[in-house]
Design a protein around this motif. Sequence first.
Motif, PDB file in Angstrom:
ATOM      1  N   LEU A  70       0.847  -1.187   0.000  1.00 23.82           N
ATOM      2  CA  LEU A  70       0.000   0.000   0.000  1.00 23.82           C
ATOM      3  C   LEU A  70       0.884   1.238   0.000  1.00 23.82           C
ATOM      4  CD1 LEU A  70      -2.562  -1.082   2.712  1.00 23.82           C
ATOM      5  CD2 LEU A  70      -3.073  -0.726   0.311  1.00 23.82           C
ATOM      6  N   PRO A  71       0.478   2.273  -0.758  1.00 30.91           N
ATOM      7  CA  PRO A  71       1.272   3.506  -0.733  1.00 30.91           C
ATOM      8  C   PRO A  71       1.291   4.123   0.669  1.00 30.91           C
ATOM      9  CG  PRO A  71      -0.745   3.781  -2.016  1.00 30.91           C
ATOM     10  CD  PRO A  71      -0.648   2.338  -1.675  1.00 30.91           C
ATOM     11  N   GLU A  72       2.374   4.818   0.940  1.00 31.95           N
ATOM     12  CA  GLU A  72       2.581   5.465   2.239  1.00 31.95           C
ATOM     13  C   GLU A  72       1.362   6.298   2.651  1.00 31.95           C
ATOM     14  OE1 GLU A  72       5.637   4.967   3.631  1.00 31.95           O
ATOM     15  OE2 GLU A  72       5.164   6.041   5.485  1.00 31.95           O
ATOM     16  N   SER A  73       0.789   7.031   1.681  1.00 34.55           N
ATOM     17  CA  SER A  73      -0.305   7.945   2.017  1.00 34.55           C
ATOM     18  C   SER A  73      -1.522   7.163   2.527  1.00 34.55           C
ATOM     19  CB  SER A  73      -0.681   8.774   0.796  1.00 34.55           C
ATOM     20  OG  SER A  73      -0.932   7.911  -0.296  1.00 34.55           O
ATOM     21  N   VAL A  74      -1.810   6.026   1.884  1.00 37.02           N
ATOM     22  CA  VAL A  74      -2.962   5.228   2.309  1.00 37.02           C
ATOM     23  C   VAL A  74      -2.722   4.691   3.718  1.00 37.02           C
ATOM     24  CG1 VAL A  74      -4.332   3.164   1.836  1.00 37.02           C
ATOM     25  CG2 VAL A  74      -3.521   4.594  -0.049  1.00 37.02           C
ATOM     26  N   ARG A  75      -1.479   4.197   3.955  1.00 30.51           N
ATOM     27  CA  ARG A  75      -1.183   3.648   5.275  1.00 30.51           C
ATOM     28  C   ARG A  75      -1.299   4.724   6.350  1.00 30.51           C
ATOM     29  NH1 ARG A  75       4.371   0.582   4.682  1.00 30.51           N
ATOM     30  NH2 ARG A  75       4.522   1.374   2.547  1.00 30.51           N
ATOM     31  N   ASN A  76      -0.807   5.911   6.025  1.00 31.20           N
ATOM     32  CA  ASN A  76      -0.900   7.000   7.008  1.00 31.20           C
ATOM     33  C   ASN A  76      -2.349   7.361   7.282  1.00 31.20           C
ATOM     34  OD1 ASN A  76       1.809   7.208   7.415  1.00 31.20           O
ATOM     35  ND2 ASN A  76       2.112   8.747   5.796  1.00 31.20           N
ATOM     36  N   LEU A  77      -3.154   7.345   6.216  1.00 28.50           N
ATOM     37  CA  LEU A  77      -4.574   7.668   6.384  1.00 28.50           C
ATOM     38  C   LEU A  77      -5.239   6.648   7.303  1.00 28.50           C
ATOM     39  CD1 LEU A  77      -6.940   9.515   5.393  1.00 28.50           C
ATOM     40  CD2 LEU A  77      -7.457   7.691   3.767  1.00 28.50           C
ATOM     41  N   VAL A  78      -4.956   5.357   7.064  1.00 26.30           N
ATOM     42  CA  VAL A  78      -5.561   4.307   7.895  1.00 26.30           C
ATOM     43  C   VAL A  78      -5.109   4.471   9.353  1.00 26.30           C
ATOM     44  CG1 VAL A  78      -5.656   1.826   8.329  1.00 26.30           C
ATOM     45  CG2 VAL A  78      -5.790   2.686   5.991  1.00 26.30           C
ATOM     46  N   TRP A  80      -4.176   7.165  10.799  1.00 28.28           N
ATOM     47  CA  TRP A  80      -4.770   8.370  11.362  1.00 28.28           C
ATOM     48  C   TRP A  80      -6.232   8.132  11.725  1.00 28.28           C
ATOM     49  CZ3 TRP A  80      -8.510  11.860   9.300  1.00 28.28           C
ATOM     50  CH2 TRP A  80      -8.601  13.069  10.000  1.00 28.28           C
ATOM     51  N   LEU A  81      -6.893   7.279  10.919  1.00 29.11           N
ATOM     52  CA  LEU A  81      -8.304   7.000  11.178  1.00 29.11           C
ATOM     53  C   LEU A  81      -8.499   6.065  12.371  1.00 29.11           C
ATOM     54  CD1 LEU A  81      -9.744   6.471   7.586  1.00 29.11           C
ATOM     55  CD2 LEU A  81     -10.387   8.254   9.209  1.00 29.11           C
ATOM     56  N   THR A  82      -7.447   5.273  12.697  1.00 30.63           N
ATOM     57  CA  THR A  82      -7.616   4.270  13.739  1.00 30.63           C
ATOM     58  C   THR A  82      -7.747   4.927  15.108  1.00 30.63           C
ATOM     59  OG1 THR A  82      -6.224   2.811  12.450  1.00 30.63           O
ATOM     60  CG2 THR A  82      -6.687   2.156  14.713  1.00 30.63           C
ATOM     61  N   GLY A  83      -8.837   4.660  15.748  1.00 26.49           N
ATOM     62  CA  GLY A  83      -9.071   5.178  17.091  1.00 26.49           C
ATOM     63  C   GLY A  83     -10.244   4.437  17.666  1.00 26.49           C
ATOM     64  N   PRO A  84     -10.449   4.516  18.984  1.00 25.05           N
ATOM     65  CA  PRO A  84     -11.538   3.742  19.576  1.00 25.05           C
ATOM     66  C   PRO A  84     -12.908   4.105  19.020  1.00 25.05           C
ATOM     67  CG  PRO A  84     -10.579   5.278  21.163  1.00 25.05           C
ATOM     68  CD  PRO A  84      -9.697   5.290  19.965  1.00 25.05           C
ATOM     69  N   VAL A  85     -13.111   5.388  18.713  1.00 22.95           N
ATOM     70  CA  VAL A  85     -14.444   5.799  18.258  1.00 22.95           C
ATOM     71  C   VAL A  85     -14.728   5.217  16.882  1.00 22.95           C
ATOM     72  CG1 VAL A  85     -15.975   7.736  17.839  1.00 22.95           C
ATOM     73  CG2 VAL A  85     -14.194   7.919  19.587  1.00 22.95           C
ATOM     74  N   ILE A  86     -13.818   5.498  15.938  1.00 26.29           N
ATOM     75  CA  ILE A  86     -14.045   5.024  14.569  1.00 26.29           C
ATOM     76  C   ILE A  86     -14.082   3.501  14.545  1.00 26.29           C
ATOM     77  CG2 ILE A  86     -12.976   4.864  12.287  1.00 26.29           C
ATOM     78  CD1 ILE A  86     -12.415   7.714  12.381  1.00 26.29           C
ATOM     79  N   TYR A  87     -13.213   2.862  15.351  1.00 23.29           N
ATOM     80  CA  TYR A  87     -13.177   1.409  15.354  1.00 23.29           C
ATOM     81  C   TYR A  87     -14.500   0.831  15.862  1.00 23.29           C
ATOM     82  CZ  TYR A  87     -11.831  -3.371  16.323  1.00 23.29           C
ATOM     83  OH  TYR A  87     -11.786  -4.728  16.356  1.00 23.29           O
ATOM     84  N   SER A  88     -14.924   1.286  17.046  1.00 25.73           N
ATOM     85  CA  SER A  88     -16.117   0.683  17.655  1.00 25.73           C
ATOM     86  C   SER A  88     -17.390   1.045  16.896  1.00 25.73           C
ATOM     87  CB  SER A  88     -16.250   1.118  19.118  1.00 25.73           C
ATOM     88  OG  SER A  88     -15.091   0.757  19.817  1.00 25.73           O
ATOM     89  N   VAL A  89     -17.522   2.340  16.575  1.00 27.10           N
ATOM     90  CA  VAL A  89     -18.720   2.746  15.836  1.00 27.10           C
ATOM     91  C   VAL A  89     -18.704   2.114  14.452  1.00 27.10           C
ATOM     92  CG1 VAL A  89     -19.977   4.702  14.884  1.00 27.10           C
ATOM     93  CG2 VAL A  89     -18.909   4.900  17.128  1.00 27.10           C
ATOM     94  N   GLY A  90     -17.514   2.088  13.844  1.00 25.84           N
ATOM     95  CA  GLY A  90     -17.383   1.529  12.504  1.00 25.84           C
ATOM     96  C   GLY A  90     -17.784   0.066  12.448  1.00 25.84           C
ATOM     97  N   THR A  91     -17.283  -0.747  13.415  1.00 28.45           N
ATOM     98  CA  THR A  91     -17.629  -2.166  13.382  1.00 28.45           C
ATOM     99  C   THR A  91     -19.122  -2.357  13.647  1.00 28.45           C
ATOM    100  OG1 THR A  91     -16.819  -2.257  15.665  1.00 28.45           O
ATOM    101  CG2 THR A  91     -15.387  -3.162  13.957  1.00 28.45           C
ATOM    102  N   THR A  92     -19.690  -1.533  14.528  1.00 25.20           N
ATOM    103  CA  THR A  92     -21.131  -1.649  14.779  1.00 25.20           C
ATOM    104  C   THR A  92     -21.921  -1.328  13.518  1.00 25.20           C
ATOM    105  OG1 THR A  92     -20.657  -0.852  17.009  1.00 25.20           O
ATOM    106  CG2 THR A  92     -22.962  -1.002  16.390  1.00 25.20           C
ATOM    107  N   VAL A  93     -21.522  -0.242  12.847  1.00 19.63           N
ATOM    108  CA  VAL A  93     -22.215   0.140  11.606  1.00 19.63           C
ATOM    109  C   VAL A  93     -22.083  -0.980  10.581  1.00 19.63           C
ATOM    110  CG1 VAL A  93     -22.147   1.732   9.657  1.00 19.63           C
ATOM    111  CG2 VAL A  93     -22.022   2.622  11.988  1.00 19.63           C
TER     112      VAL A  93
END
Lengths: 440, 257
Positions: A70-78, A80-93
């Motif tokens: 994966l390009p560096e930018s995509v990895r950095n984006l992922v 940056w997105l990783t956090g308890p809120v996005i993870y938990s809400v994301g998996t529930t959604v």
Amino acid sequence: MHGVSEAEVVSGIAPFLGGYYLFLASMNAVMAFYLWHYKHRTNDALVWTAFSLFMVIVSAAAMGGSPPGLPESVRNLVNWLTGPVIYSVGTTVLLVIAYVLRRWWVKPMVAWTLLNISLVAMGVSMVDANFAAIVTKPDNVPIVGLVFLLGFFTWLATAKAVENDNRAKEGLPPTEKLDDEKVLVWPDLVYTELICMVALTALLLVWAIALQAPLEEPASSVKTPNPSKAPWYFLGLQEMLVYYDPWMAGVVLPSLVLVGLAAIPFLDFNKLGNGYYTIEQRKFSYLVFQFGFLELWITLIILGTFFRGPNWNIFGPFEFWDPHKVLALNNVDLSQYFWIGFMGEALPKPSPDATTLSQILTILLREWLGIVLVVLYFVALPPLMAATIFRGFFVKMGFLRFMLMANLLLFMAALPLKMVLRWTLNLKYIIAIPEFFLNF
Amino acid sequence: MSIGEMIRESQVWKSIFRHPMPQDRRNRIVVMLTNFFLHLHPVSIKKQGIALSYTWCMGGVTFFLFLVETVTGVLLMFYYRPTLEWAYNDILALRDVTSLGILRELHRWGAHAMVITVWLHMYRVFLTGSYKPPREFNWVIGVILLLLTLLLSFTGYLLPWDQLAIWAITVGSNMARATPILGHEGPGQQLLNIQGIDMITNASDARFALLGARFVGEETLNRFYILHCIAIPLGVALLLAIHFWRVRKDGGISGPL
């Protein structure tokens, strides 16, 4: 990754990935052959043949030492997105979407596409040194297996349930009813069992030869590893420690999980859906179980295993586990919100010279709001539920059974509630009585 | 007369197997009734009850893994001494010196797999509603077996006595000191106190009972070893027997009525 260059990591993992993509290629070639030869679906077969050929090329590239990543930018984006809120809400959604769109993704071709996407995503992520280091840790390999096994079996069960529900609409019995005739256990069952045992033994032998069991340095009670993790199947409980004190996360909630599981047959009064797959006929128990198992148990284990690093901080899948990463923790108790924030006063403080009774009264005064809220939650909410949305349940279940179910559900909901309160209000404890180790 | 026939006609063979090979209908029924290992099964079964897409075979796989764990575990016990002096070195030797150096791998991966297959088995039983009457109590036994499986794996985790082992057990068992009333850092700990003397201290609480000491040490190793090799497996064996027996008594594998 410190000490090891990116190129070294890539050259180390490249042969494995070569084999991995070759496996993907053959898997899809077999599928293409199956579709063409047995199902006469030439167009689908052509698509998967093309994909299989593409995987051969990718495999060749990987074996040649340059697997795609994966390009560096995509990895950095992922990251940056990783956090308890996005993870938990994301998996529930995701679970909600999977539930709503179940008729779509159970279609074999859709599921096959999703499987391929996740396998390719896994492959291109493996090139990243940090990702590979976590996923290939010997004790973490079973969890990778668990994720794919759960994916497969959830698909299988959902597909069968959708089929049965469609049949029910037309007034037909479930598919399980069709094979009603009896067969002899010898040979029909004992041979299946024998084949299963042989296959499983072979699998275990290959696994044991390919992957050595972990053995670290000899035990030392003075060198605490960071992070210190419980065995993987308890990481959901360890994750709860972020939101609850050990007496809740480690003792009360796990005990209630067991009590709740054991109580299921005595709380579920629905007579339908006994002995066949269905969703429509038992929506409530299905949704509660799926949320409890997949969201509150499995995704928390995945979070604890793959995303929790030193100091129990959350790290992105492509992020270096830096023990010096600092996150500001400014969590506030409800009593502090009330007394300092709302009343503008100092917290009532029990004086050490006072009698025990007056100390307790001062503590109760300090924490009155939290205590009232918790009592309302566990005592006032169940009757309210019985009178409103769960009216039908209450009538059918009777007082005792309904109260047990309501309280178990409320305890179950207590975890996501506390999570949301932490993320939105930085709330630490609703009741904070450290004097008696009673923080809630 | 071929050698095979000679063996099958011999008195020894006939004393073990009291009927001909299960090649016709009658003998296929008789074999299920007269063989100790097979009599767990019924003689005949509904076709859907043995469909892999319905059962996932996960209960059977779990039981097979339990047997694998028992056999590899007994073999491992020949090589392993649960003392601070030897535990780690014995594990090292198992890997580097012993022939068939994958014994510990088989045991460890089998254990991980068993935890997963127990979960998948329960997942299947739930999704097919198989816990519903008349099988309620067998589900409860299953929940206890789930707990025992996790405890088996947890107690085994300590035995290699490396960093991974003691810190995982330390993290896990630290929870016990927060047990309400019975843990020395649990709510209500002050309640058990006689004339101002605390009954629950770090040398008498739930965690101490688990570890046999105030921290994970040699007493813990001994305690976990006995729990892992004897106490819990005996409990599991008993409950498994009841679990299987009840599958039959509650009407065989579930199916639509």
